[in-house]
Design an enzyme around this catalytic site. Sequence first.
Site, short mmCIF file in Angstrom:
data_model
loop_
_atom_site.label_atom_id
_atom_site.label_comp_id
_atom_site.label_asym_id
_atom_site.label_seq_id
_atom_site.Cartn_x
_atom_site.Cartn_y
_atom_site.Cartn_z
N ASN A 8 47.69 31.47 23.68
CA ASN A 8 48.47 30.35 24.21
C ASN A 8 47.56 29.14 24.24
O ASN A 8 46.70 29.01 25.11
CB ASN A 8 48.96 30.71 25.63
CG ASN A 8 49.67 29.57 26.30
OD1 ASN A 8 50.00 28.55 25.65
ND2 ASN A 8 49.94 29.70 27.59
N LYS A 10 48.26 26.12 24.83
CA LYS A 10 48.66 25.09 25.82
C LYS A 10 48.62 23.71 25.16
O LYS A 10 48.99 23.61 23.99
CB LYS A 10 47.76 25.20 27.06
CG LYS A 10 47.75 26.64 27.61
CD LYS A 10 47.16 26.79 28.98
CE LYS A 10 47.18 28.26 29.37
NZ LYS A 10 46.76 28.48 30.75
N HIS A 102 56.27 30.57 31.41
CA HIS A 102 54.85 30.52 31.80
C HIS A 102 54.73 29.86 33.17
O HIS A 102 55.49 28.94 33.49
CB HIS A 102 54.06 29.73 30.75
CG HIS A 102 52.58 29.84 30.96
ND1 HIS A 102 51.92 29.10 31.90
CD2 HIS A 102 51.66 30.65 30.39
CE1 HIS A 102 50.64 29.44 31.90
NE2 HIS A 102 50.46 30.38 30.98
N GLU A 104 52.84 27.71 34.31
CA GLU A 104 52.66 26.25 34.30
C GLU A 104 54.00 25.55 34.09
O GLU A 104 54.23 24.45 34.61
CB GLU A 104 51.62 25.86 33.23
CG GLU A 104 50.22 26.26 33.68
CD GLU A 104 49.24 26.61 32.57
OE1 GLU A 104 49.50 26.28 31.40
OE2 GLU A 104 48.21 27.25 32.88
N GLU A 180 51.12 37.84 34.27
CA GLU A 180 50.01 36.91 34.48
C GLU A 180 49.98 36.47 35.95
O GLU A 180 50.76 35.59 36.35
CB GLU A 180 50.19 35.66 33.61
CG GLU A 180 50.26 35.92 32.13
CD GLU A 180 49.93 34.65 31.34
OE1 GLU A 180 48.95 34.67 30.60
OE2 GLU A 180 50.63 33.65 31.49
N GLY A 186 43.08 30.79 34.13
CA GLY A 186 42.09 29.72 34.02
C GLY A 186 41.06 29.68 35.13
O GLY A 186 40.33 28.70 35.28
N SER A 224 42.58 34.87 32.49
CA SER A 224 41.11 34.97 32.36
C SER A 224 40.65 36.18 31.54
O SER A 224 39.59 36.74 31.81
CB SER A 224 40.45 34.97 33.75
OG SER A 224 40.69 33.73 34.40
P1 PGA Z 1 43.65 31.90 30.60
O1 PGA Z 1 45.22 31.53 30.44
O2 PGA Z 1 43.37 33.00 29.61
O3 PGA Z 1 42.93 30.62 30.26
O4 PGA Z 1 43.45 32.33 32.00
C1 PGA Z 1 46.18 32.53 30.24
C2 PGA Z 1 47.54 31.92 30.16
O5 PGA Z 1 47.83 30.94 30.85
O6 PGA Z 1 48.42 32.41 29.39
#
Ligand code: PGA
Length: 266
Positions: A8, A10, A102, A104, A180, A186, A224
């Site tokens: 992803n 982003k 997601h 976000e 997730e 993150g 992460s």
């Molecule tokens: P990350 O993000 O691996 O940077 O923690 C995962 C995601 O948001 O899908």
Amino acid sequence: MQAWVIGNWKQNPATSHDVNALLDDLLSAVSEKQGSDAAGCQLMVAPSCIHIAAVSDRLKGSSVLSAAQDISAYSASTGAYTGDCSAQQIADAGATWTILGHSERRQYHQESHDCLLQKMTHALAQNLGVVFCIGETQAQYDAKETLAVIDVQLSVIKDLLAQNPKLAKDLSARLIIAYEPVWAIGTGKVPTVAEVSATHQHIKQTLTGFNSELDNMTVLYGGSVNADNADSFAADSMIDGALVGGASLKAESFLAIAHAFSRAMA
Ligand code: PGA
């Protein structure tokens, strides 16, 4: 069963130049590994909407799939929805999947149950596969509400099947769940493998409870995941792959995660 490792991206990279550099690295690393241990793992990347057509074009003929990060809730095709991109437009640009829900998007765009039900309906109507993201916040985790939160989020799928029971037959090939925890995204913080495993087991049982055709669903872990911890997640039979943010922006770490899952599937 095949593992899935999905990047992803982003709102990254910033320029077409940098997107191409990332693809150069990814495609050369993938072709070097062709026929070796990468075989047990399906790779997919989800670039920003603006880069989907170019990325999909470059991935044609490779084993890597492309996905959108979101689609319009309002129309599967066209309409007066400024700023939106429809499932049909995404499919026409060459992507075959979309991420939906997601955290976000849920946080910054207030995506609701009804909105996600609409998006999922539109995606499937346009033959896009869906990577549906679910997961609890830190406060919900601390209050031991993880499974209750997940049940509410998964009810989108229950409602989808209530509206169109015929979808159940093919859904395990067209829907992937990504668990997730919001607090792990993150942050460098991860739940234990045992916690993820138990949550995935609950997700799989819940889906089978919706419809017995959903007894073989792919459930990924995200939050992460990196080259160092991928092996521990890959070793658990309940974890069918990873949705990767930060570590997907470097071909080397993304492929290292893919190889961890390939090795575990071998
Ligand atoms: P990350 O993000 O691996 O940077 O923690 C995962 C995601 O948001 O899908």
